[in-house]
Design a protein around this motif. Structure first.
Motif, PDB file in Angstrom:
ATOM      1  N   GLU A  75       0.298  -1.086   0.169  1.00  0.00           N
ATOM      2  CA  GLU A  75      -0.091  -0.085  -0.165  1.00  0.00           C
ATOM      3  C   GLU A  75       1.245   1.395   0.208  1.00  0.00           C
ATOM      4  O   GLU A  75       0.776   2.692  -0.597  1.00  0.00           O
ATOM      5  N   LYS A  76       2.338   1.327   0.423  1.00  0.00           N
ATOM      6  CA  LYS A  76       2.787   2.438   0.660  1.00  0.00           C
ATOM      7  C   LYS A  76       3.501   3.432  -0.642  1.00  0.00           C
ATOM      8  O   LYS A  76       3.402   4.132  -0.406  1.00  0.00           O
TER       9      LYS A  76
ATOM     10  N   PRO B 142       9.003  -0.949   1.689  1.00  0.00           N
ATOM     11  CA  PRO B 142       8.876   0.032   1.737  1.00  0.00           C
ATOM     12  C   PRO B 142       9.765  -0.388   3.232  1.00  0.00           C
ATOM     13  O   PRO B 142       9.508   1.063   3.643  1.00  0.00           O
TER      14      PRO B 142
ATOM     15  N   THR C 281      10.322   6.939   3.786  1.00  0.00           N
ATOM     16  CA  THR C 281       9.943   5.299   3.117  1.00  0.00           C
ATOM     17  C   THR C 281      10.848   4.797   2.032  1.00  0.00           C
ATOM     18  O   THR C 281      11.153   5.743   1.025  1.00  0.00           O
TER      19      THR C 281
END
Length: 278
Positions: free
Chosen positions: A30-31, A228, A239
């Motif tokens: 998701e990151k 990440p 990140t």
């Protein structure tokens, strides 16, 4: 007292040739997913020619793999993370087998089974369940004649024991995210396995890890981001992404008294050979 602001060095400034490999990234996480186009471009600009993308479970694989259809420099590593085992489908192993069979007949993008293994740091998933799936996934790797990428956190002895019980001595195996000492590195190398070192090698307290990389055979060494997560200095706290692999390579080269471009090229070659990438 205010903290001194870090100087975020541009990874391109190291001037590394386009021949490196981030052997382990989670671009589908998701990151990173929303920035995937820019992430891949920045990686190329920094000298990262190849990326090992991790898919964990059939949903992640089936919904996101097609994005990489026109990006052959991204190869696939597909498996089940030990901390996800309480959330998978009852027939998850059957679904993985279907995907492996289809890939070998058609695309041949899956280059290894992983990351698989044991994680005793997080307590939610019973150890017996982890061991059960670990063994089944190891057997699947042999069934499809694929290398293995290992996840092992706070479970070194049990991981090695199971690997030897399943006859993985001298099997093509990559110990992902190595973060242990020289003694552990020697054990891994004694079984003919490879070691991938993450950005944590750059963290100031991790002198034990910097000492360990000094004795890792250069022919058995790779670098990774595990993005990440585990962002290397000087970007720690930001990140992580594949472009930042270069700072891990720089740190390792310093420990091994090598030119960073030479180490970068060699680790890239090791990855291509290990994952059977033409």
């Amino acid at each position: 007292m205010a903290h001194k602001k870090k100087n975020l060095i541009d990874p391109k400034s190291l001037g590394l040739p386009l021949c490196g490999c981030d052997s382990h990234a989670h671009i589908v996480s998701e990151k990173l997913w929303e920035q995937r186009d820019m992430i891949l471009e920045r990686a190329k600009e920094a000298g990262v020619a190849y990326i090992g993308e991790i898919f964990l479970g059939h949903i992640q694989y089936r919904t996101k793999k097609d994005y990489f259809a026109d990006k052959p420099h991204v190869f696939f590593i597909y498996g089940l993370h030990p901390t996800d085992l309480l959330e998978i489908a009852d027939n998850e192993l059957d679904l993985l087998r279907e995907d492996f069979e289809k890939d070998q007949k058609e695309e041949k993008r899956i280059k290894a089974v992983g990351e698989i293994g044991l994680d005793y740091y997080w307590k939610e998933v019973p150890q017996d369940l982890q061991k059960k799936y670990f063994r089944k996934l190891l057997q699947m790797a042999k069934e499809f004649h694929l290398p293995v990428v290992i996840h092992s956190r706070d479970a070194f002895e049990d991981t090695v024991e199971i690997l030897l019980e399943e006859d993985f001595h001298n099997y093509p195996l990559l110990w992902h995210c190595f973060d242990r000492d020289e003694k552990s590195a020697k054990i891994i190398l004694s079984h003919g396995w490879h070691i991938s070192v993450p950005g944590s090698v750059t963290f100031k307290p991790n002198e034990y890890l910097r000492e360990a990389v000094k004795i890792i055979d250069i022919d058995k060494l790779m670098v990774e981001t595990d993005s990440p997560y585990l962002t290397a200095e000087p970007w720690r706290g930001q990140t992580n992404e594949p472009a930042l692999t270069v700072f891990t390579a720089k740190c390792i080269a310093e420990q091994k008294n090598m030119d960073v471009a030479e180490l970068w090229k060699k680790c890239g070659e090791n990855a291509l050979k290990f994952f059977h990438i033409d």
